[in-house]
Design a protein around this motif. Structure first.
Motif, PDB file in Angstrom:
ATOM      1  N   GLY A 198      -1.429   5.737   2.333  1.00  0.00           N
ATOM      2  CA  GLY A 198      -2.411   5.317   3.326  1.00  0.00           C
ATOM      3  C   GLY A 198      -1.884   4.183   4.181  1.00  0.00           C
ATOM      4  O   GLY A 198      -0.690   3.873   4.159  1.00  0.00           O
ATOM      5  N   LYS A 199      -2.804   3.568   4.929  1.00  0.00           N
ATOM      6  CA  LYS A 199      -2.402   2.525   5.872  1.00  0.00           C
ATOM      7  C   LYS A 199      -2.945   1.167   5.456  1.00  0.00           C
ATOM      8  O   LYS A 199      -3.949   1.068   4.750  1.00  0.00           O
ATOM      9  N   TYR A 200      -2.261   0.128   5.933  1.00  0.00           N
ATOM     10  CA  TYR A 200      -2.743  -1.228   5.714  1.00  0.00           C
ATOM     11  C   TYR A 200      -3.975  -1.469   6.588  1.00  0.00           C
ATOM     12  O   TYR A 200      -4.041  -1.035   7.740  1.00  0.00           O
ATOM     13  N   LYS A 201      -4.937  -2.203   6.025  1.00  0.00           N
ATOM     14  CA  LYS A 201      -6.145  -2.521   6.774  1.00  0.00           C
ATOM     15  C   LYS A 201      -6.002  -3.820   7.560  1.00  0.00           C
ATOM     16  O   LYS A 201      -6.812  -4.108   8.432  1.00  0.00           O
ATOM     17  N   THR A 202      -4.982  -4.583   7.226  1.00  0.00           N
ATOM     18  CA  THR A 202      -4.724  -5.811   7.989  1.00  0.00           C
ATOM     19  C   THR A 202      -4.112  -5.446   9.335  1.00  0.00           C
ATOM     20  O   THR A 202      -3.645  -4.322   9.540  1.00  0.00           O
ATOM     21  N   GLY A 203      -4.067  -6.387  10.253  1.00  0.00           N
ATOM     22  CA  GLY A 203      -3.529  -6.113  11.587  1.00  0.00           C
ATOM     23  C   GLY A 203      -2.026  -6.310  11.670  1.00  0.00           C
ATOM     24  O   GLY A 203      -1.461  -6.297  12.772  1.00  0.00           O
ATOM     25  N   VAL A 231       0.873  -1.178   0.000  1.00  0.00           N
ATOM     26  CA  VAL A 231       0.000   0.000   0.000  1.00  0.00           C
ATOM     27  C   VAL A 231       0.905   1.222   0.000  1.00  0.00           C
ATOM     28  O   VAL A 231       1.537   1.548   1.010  1.00  0.00           O
TER      29      VAL A 231
END
Length: 389
Positions: free
Chosen positions: A252-257, A249
């Motif tokens: 922005g940020k990763y949506k995974t943890g 990505v």
């Protein structure tokens, strides 16, 4: 059986690289793990290292004894000391007090049948000369955990007047990477084990430092240096890894943890210390300059033979691009009428062990060792005469 610190092998089949230290984990502070018991630690984050060696010298004999007791004992190799010869490496110009302690422990405590104490570079040179019997000279560049040594060998004898030590090794690189990441992104000063793995997975030696630095400043797809490294959580992710380029990505940020480290110029700026220690205030020569300086300290008629037989050993030589960078810089510093050849063995970490294995099979091996009977009769003096440390 042959021992080189951290390295044990049964002839002629295999060799095992084993950590020469003890560990304590943050989850089990009261329990001490030894050598390859590291694999038993479920969560190696915040690992505390207890090292027998400091700055390349053996200073903590209690830890070293416990490592050896574990390796030689029933849990591992079940060594029968009275029928076993041992080859053990030491740093160049090792302190006489350490050498004497080594003799006492190997002969008096463990009671080995015979001992050969030697520099790792001598074993590497022996291995190289076995593969290249027409060559009389080589220069061993051994870049390991604590420091880097440049050592010329002629007819298997080291040329002491031209030995150079650079106080830069893998430990310093890992610590520097920890500091950079802690300053820029995430506090990792206690995560030596994890960040050492990051270093080995993502770092490389730049062939054009300033060009790569310009690329590292670019945004988005144009920044081909940038990688995202997924840190292990030691539950679902046991070992860190690099995100595939197509899954990164870029904004922005990763949506995974997942916990992500974004690395750009750190990838090549950290190994660059091997070539320019002055970048972090260490006023010493880099490796290519030290190679040339070492060879120039030798008789002029011998110099061409060393330039065409430069041998790289030690874990730091595994950085991608390391060999090519050494070659290009040495070539630039060398007279044009000299040939330059830089050799990177298939496994630069076990190269000296392979040399030790070959020496143990030599007809003159019996002349090189000191037996327990010799030691009991002559004491340390016989070791000083036979071992050229």
């Amino acid at each position: 059986m042959c021992l080189i610190p951290c390295l044990i092998g049964n002839f002629p089949i295999f060799s095992s690289v084993i950590p020469n230290c003890q560990f304590r984990s943050k989850t089990a502070r009261l329990k001490t793990f030894t050598a390859n018991q590291l694999d038993e630690i479920k969560d190696p984050s915040g690992l505390f290292y207890i090292l027998p060696f400091q700055k390349g010298y053996l200073v903590n004999w209690d830890v070293q004894r416990q490592v050896w007791d574990y390796l030689f004992g029933k849990e591992m190799y079940q060594v029968d000391f009275v029928d076993t010869n041992i080859i053990i490496t030491e740093p160049y110009f090792n302190f006489s007090s350490i050498q004497e302690s080594m003799n006492e422990i190997l002969f008096e405590e463990y009671q080995f049948q015979a001992v050969l104490r030697v520099n790792a570079g001598a074993l590497s040179a022996h291995r190289y000369f076995r593969d290249n019997p027409s060559e009389l000279c080589c220069i061993i560049v051994d870049s390991g955990y604590s420091f880097t040594h440049i050592v010329p060998y002629c007819r298997s004898k080291k040329k002491k007047e031209a030995i150079i030590r650079i106080n830069v090794g893998g430990k310093l690189l890992t610590n520097h990477l920890k500091e950079i990441i802690s300053y820029r992104q995430l506090h990792v000063m206690d995560e030596t084990h994890v960040i050492n793995q990051v270093k080995e997975d993502v770092c490389y030696v730049s062939q054009d430092f300033y060009k790569d630095m310009d690329i590292a400043k670019l945004k988005g797809e144009e920044n081909t240096v940038m990688v995202d490294y997924v840190l292990p959580d030691f539950s679902t992710i046991k070992k860190g890894f690099c995100k595939p380029r197509e899954e990164m990505v870029l904004s922005g940020k990763y949506k995974t943890g997942e916990q992500i480290l974004r690395l750009t110029n750190e990838r090549f700026a950290v190994p660059e210390i091997l070539f320019h220690p002055s970048d972090i205030g260490i006023q010493e020569m880099g490796i290519p300059e030290a190679i040339v300086y070492s060879i120039q300290n030798l008789p002029e008629e011998m110099q061409p033979h060393f330039f065409k037989n430069i041998v790289l050993t030690g874990g730091n030589t595994l950085f991608p691009g390391f060999r090519d960078r050494v070659y290009s810089e040495v070539r630039c510093l060398t007279p044009t009428d000299y040939d330059v050849s830089v050799v990177l063995p298939e496994n630069p970490i076990t190269y000296s062990w392979e040399g030790g294995k070959l020496i143990s099979e030599n007809d003159d091996f019996e002349d090189m060792i000191v037996t327990r009977e010799d030691y009991e009769e002559h004491g340390h003096n016989i070791c000083e005469e036979k071992f050229d440390i």
